[in-house]
Design a protein around this motif. Sequence first.
Motif, PDB file in Angstrom:
ATOM      1  N   ASP A 155       0.839  -1.198   0.000  1.00  0.00           N
ATOM      2  CA  ASP A 155       0.000   0.000   0.000  1.00  0.00           C
ATOM      3  C   ASP A 155       0.875   1.249   0.000  1.00  0.00           C
ATOM      4  O   ASP A 155       1.895   1.306   0.683  1.00  0.00           O
ATOM      5  N   GLU A 164      -1.832   4.339   3.782  1.00  0.00           N
ATOM      6  CA  GLU A 164      -2.542   3.568   4.796  1.00  0.00           C
ATOM      7  C   GLU A 164      -2.837   2.151   4.309  1.00  0.00           C
ATOM      8  O   GLU A 164      -2.922   1.901   3.105  1.00  0.00           O
ATOM      9  N   SER A 165      -2.989   1.242   5.249  1.00  0.00           N
ATOM     10  CA  SER A 165      -3.299  -0.158   4.926  1.00  0.00           C
ATOM     11  C   SER A 165      -4.551  -0.588   5.662  1.00  0.00           C
ATOM     12  O   SER A 165      -4.726  -0.275   6.846  1.00  0.00           O
ATOM     13  N   LYS A 166      -5.417  -1.324   4.974  1.00  0.00           N
ATOM     14  CA  LYS A 166      -6.585  -1.919   5.607  1.00  0.00           C
ATOM     15  C   LYS A 166      -6.178  -3.254   6.244  1.00  0.00           C
ATOM     16  O   LYS A 166      -5.457  -4.046   5.630  1.00  0.00           O
ATOM     17  N   ARG A 221      -7.730   0.629   9.834  1.00  0.00           N
ATOM     18  CA  ARG A 221      -6.613   1.087   8.999  1.00  0.00           C
ATOM     19  C   ARG A 221      -5.394   1.397   9.869  1.00  0.00           C
ATOM     20  O   ARG A 221      -5.528   1.859  11.004  1.00  0.00           O
TER      21      ARG A 221
END
Length: 422
Positions: free
Chosen positions: A363, A366-368, A403
Motif C-alpha cells: 500500500d 494507509e493499509s486496511k 486502517r
Amino acid sequence: MLYSFLTKAPGEQLMPAGRFVKRSERKQKKLKLAKEVKTCKISESRIELTGECSMDVPINPFTPTFGIVPPIMAGRTYLINDVVRALDRGPGDPNLATIYVGARGTGKTALLSYLSSEAQRHGWISVGVAAAPGMLEDIYEQTREVAAEYIDSGLNPRLRGLSVGQLFSVEWEPEQAPSANWRTRMTRLIKALDKYDIGLLFTIDEVSASFDEMISFASTYQMFVREGRRVGVLMAGLPHQVSMLLRNQSVSFLRRSVQHHLGNISDKEIAVALKETIEGGGRRVSADGLQKMVDAIGGFPFLMQLVGFRSWDIRPQAEEITAQDAARGIALARSDMEQRVLAPTYYELSEGDKSFLEAMLADGGESKIADVAERMGVKSNYASQYRARLIEQGIIGERGRGRVGFDLPYFKEYLEETLAVD
C-alpha cells in the motif's frame, strides 16, 4: 506549509531543561581556550585548525545521545508537571508511581534524567539505575552516597544532622548492628530521611521482568507505600518489556500505576523547540531550513536531536542554518537513525511481526487490516494480534477504523531495503 507561528500560543508552554542560556560559563571557557590556541581556516566542507582563531564558533547545543537531557523538553510539559505536583504533594499522589512506555528514541531515558533533577529541586533525593543484576545493592549504595557528604561503612547508619540550607549536608553516624536484608536496610535509610521530610525517588530504566531483582524491588516498593513512606518510583521501558513486567503476578499492583505511552511530538512543538535551541546556541535558522527539518523529523524526539545536530555541524561558523545545510544534515541524520534505532528495532521483531509489516508495503500509504490479513494468508482477527503488538511498539499507528500506517520515521524505507537485500 511554513511555520509563521514560532511563538507560544496562549496557555502553551515549552519546558526548558533547567536554566538555558546562550552560552554557559563552561562553554565560554572552552570557546575562549579554542580561540587562543587554534585558528579556523574556513572551507565549504570543514574547518581547518591552523593557528590563532579569530572566529568564535558556537558550540552545538543538540544532544543526540540517549539519556542526555536536551535544552528543550519538547512535548512533555504535562508529563513533567504531573510528577512535579506529585513531589510537592507527597504520599498519596498516584503520579509518584509512573511507568513510561515507548519505542527507542522516544525520550524515555532523557525524561527520567530530567525528572530526577526536578526531584532534587523539590526536596527529594533521587537515585537511578537500569534494571540489571546488582540493581538493589546499587540503589542502596547510591542512596547512602547522595544523601550525605560522607557516610561510614556501618551497616545501620543513623541520621545525625542536616543543614537547612543545603540538602546534601546530611551526616550519618554508624551504629553497630547485625547484617540485614535489602528491605530492612533501605527502611532504615528512608525512616531517617522521613524525619526531615526528605523523600526518596527511584528511577529505573530499561525495566525487564527477566531479572529477579526487578521483581524483588517492585514487591518491596509496594510495602514502602503501604507503610506510608515518602517514596516514589518512575520506570521506563520498551513496550514488550513493560508488558511482561505487568503480567507478573508478583507485582500486579503495578498495573494500577500511572502509565504513559511516549509517542511522537506535534510538528508545531518540534518547530518551536528547534528554533529556540538554535537561537539559544547563538545562531538562527531560515524559515525554509526549519521547515525541511520539521518535515524530516516526523515528530520523533531522538530524530529531532539528530537532525538538529547534523544540520548545525554542516557550517558551524555561519550565523544561519539554511535549507541547504538542513538537507545535508538530514541525509546524515537518516544514516544515524538507521544504525541506532531502525536496525535494532527490526531485529527484535518476530517473524509474524515482519510478515504483517511486509504485507503493508504493497500500500502506498494507509493499509486496511483486511487487506493485510489476506496477503498474510490469515484471518483478520489473527492479523489484529500483530497489529496490536506493532502499535504498542510505536512502529505503526492507527489511521481510522480498520486502517494502520507506519509511525516510526523511515522504517518503511528501511524495511523495503532490508527485504530487497534478503
